[in-house]
Design a protein around this motif. Structure first.
Motif, PDB file in Angstrom:
ATOM      1  N   UNK A  26      25.705  24.665  62.752  1.00 50.10           N
ATOM      2  CA  UNK A  26      24.695  25.709  62.578  1.00 50.10           C
ATOM      3  C   UNK A  26      23.336  25.171  63.020  1.00 50.10           C
ATOM      4  N   UNK A  27      23.060  23.920  62.685  1.00 52.09           N
ATOM      5  CA  UNK A  27      21.800  23.296  63.117  1.00 52.09           C
ATOM      6  C   UNK A  27      21.733  23.213  64.637  1.00 52.09           C
ATOM      7  N   UNK A  28      22.859  22.939  65.278  1.00 47.01           N
ATOM      8  CA  UNK A  28      22.907  22.901  66.744  1.00 47.01           C
ATOM      9  C   UNK A  28      22.615  24.283  67.325  1.00 47.01           C
ATOM     10  N   UNK A  29      23.137  25.324  66.680  1.00 51.95           N
ATOM     11  CA  UNK A  29      22.859  26.683  67.129  1.00 51.95           C
ATOM     12  C   UNK A  29      21.371  26.987  67.011  1.00 51.95           C
ATOM     13  N   UNK A  30      20.754  26.610  65.888  1.00 51.24           N
ATOM     14  CA  UNK A  30      19.313  26.838  65.713  1.00 51.24           C
ATOM     15  C   UNK A  30      18.523  26.172  66.837  1.00 51.24           C
ATOM     16  N   UNK A  62      21.391  32.081  59.359  1.00 53.19           N
ATOM     17  CA  UNK A  62      20.792  31.769  60.658  1.00 53.19           C
ATOM     18  C   UNK A  62      20.911  32.951  61.607  1.00 53.19           C
ATOM     19  N   UNK A  63      22.070  33.601  61.644  1.00 52.56           N
ATOM     20  CA  UNK A  63      22.261  34.770  62.512  1.00 52.56           C
ATOM     21  C   UNK A  63      21.317  35.908  62.112  1.00 52.56           C
ATOM     22  N   UNK A  64      21.116  36.084  60.808  1.00 57.08           N
ATOM     23  CA  UNK A  64      20.213  37.133  60.345  1.00 57.08           C
ATOM     24  C   UNK A  64      18.777  36.829  60.753  1.00 57.08           C
ATOM     25  N   UNK A  65      18.387  35.580  60.655  1.00 55.44           N
ATOM     26  CA  UNK A  65      17.053  35.194  61.103  1.00 55.44           C
ATOM     27  C   UNK A  65      16.903  35.464  62.600  1.00 55.44           C
ATOM     28  N   UNK A  66      17.934  35.157  63.361  1.00 54.02           N
ATOM     29  CA  UNK A  66      17.911  35.408  64.802  1.00 54.02           C
ATOM     30  C   UNK A  66      17.792  36.908  65.080  1.00 54.02           C
ATOM     31  N   UNK A  67      18.482  37.729  64.289  1.00 51.94           N
ATOM     32  CA  UNK A  67      18.355  39.187  64.430  1.00 51.94           C
ATOM     33  C   UNK A  67      16.909  39.613  64.207  1.00 51.94           C
ATOM     34  N   UNK A  68      16.297  39.067  63.165  1.00 59.51           N
ATOM     35  CA  UNK A  68      14.907  39.394  62.854  1.00 59.51           C
ATOM     36  C   UNK A  68      13.969  38.997  63.981  1.00 59.51           C
ATOM     37  N   UNK A  69      14.358  37.981  64.750  1.00 62.70           N
ATOM     38  CA  UNK A  69      13.542  37.512  65.859  1.00 62.70           C
ATOM     39  C   UNK A  69      13.902  38.180  67.177  1.00 62.70           C
ATOM     40  N   UNK A  70      14.788  39.179  67.126  1.00 63.00           N
ATOM     41  CA  UNK A  70      15.067  39.981  68.305  1.00 63.00           C
ATOM     42  C   UNK A  70      16.331  39.659  69.067  1.00 63.00           C
ATOM     43  N   UNK A  95      14.926  41.549  55.014  1.00 59.91           N
ATOM     44  CA  UNK A  95      14.774  40.637  56.143  1.00 59.91           C
ATOM     45  C   UNK A  95      14.495  39.207  55.712  1.00 59.91           C
ATOM     46  N   UNK A  96      15.110  38.273  56.408  1.00 61.69           N
ATOM     47  CA  UNK A  96      14.900  36.848  56.152  1.00 61.69           C
ATOM     48  C   UNK A  96      13.690  36.394  56.935  1.00 61.69           C
ATOM     49  N   UNK A  97      12.806  35.693  56.271  1.00 63.73           N
ATOM     50  CA  UNK A  97      11.642  35.128  56.944  1.00 63.73           C
ATOM     51  C   UNK A  97      12.044  33.805  57.566  1.00 63.73           C
ATOM     52  N   UNK A  98      11.418  33.420  58.682  1.00 63.64           N
ATOM     53  CA  UNK A  98      11.750  32.129  59.298  1.00 63.64           C
ATOM     54  C   UNK A  98      11.633  30.988  58.294  1.00 63.64           C
ATOM     55  N   UNK A  99      12.671  30.157  58.247  1.00 63.75           N
ATOM     56  CA  UNK A  99      12.679  29.020  57.339  1.00 63.75           C
ATOM     57  C   UNK A  99      13.222  29.325  55.958  1.00 63.75           C
TER      58      UNK A  99
END
Length: 107
Positions: A26-30, A62-70, A95-99
């Motif tokens: 997951x860290x590698x994906x981030x 992490x996927x949800x955070x990515x969704x929030x970022x577009x 929504x999940x905030x970054x971090x």
């Protein structure tokens, strides 16, 4: 194991994920997401999850955070489609905030 490949064309950059989306990958994906996003040059960024077999809670966050970022997602399997549908619903109401991390253990 998780394999992350980058496929570029004129209008789109695609991160192709294959395998198990669990720690430590997951860290590698981030990391791959941040790099791909920073170097997108105006192209659409798509996360291709067609060949993902397992998605952990940490990966969902992490996927949800990515969704929030577009990020846009592509999937065809029952598991990944279900996970992404659930995340879209969560994203709209909480929504999940970054971090941020989900301490509730919900999925």
């Amino acid at each position: 194991m998780l394999k992350i490949s980058i496929v570029d064309n004129r209008t789109q950059r695609r991160l192709v994920l294959e395998g198990r989306l669990v720690a430590p990958w997951v860290a590698e994906l981030r990391t791959a997401w941040r790099r791909a996003k920073a170097d997108c040059d105006g192209r659409e960024l798509v996360i291709d999850m067609e060949n993902v077999m397992v998605v952990s809670q940490e990966a969902e966050n992490t996927l949800m955070q990515m969704m929030n970022e577009g990020a846009r997602f592509r999937s065809s399997g029952v598991l990944t489609r279900h996970v992404l549908q659930q995340l879209k619903r969560r994203c709209k109401r909480d929504p999940v905030q970054p971090g941020a991390t989900d301490q509730k253990g919900q999925g």
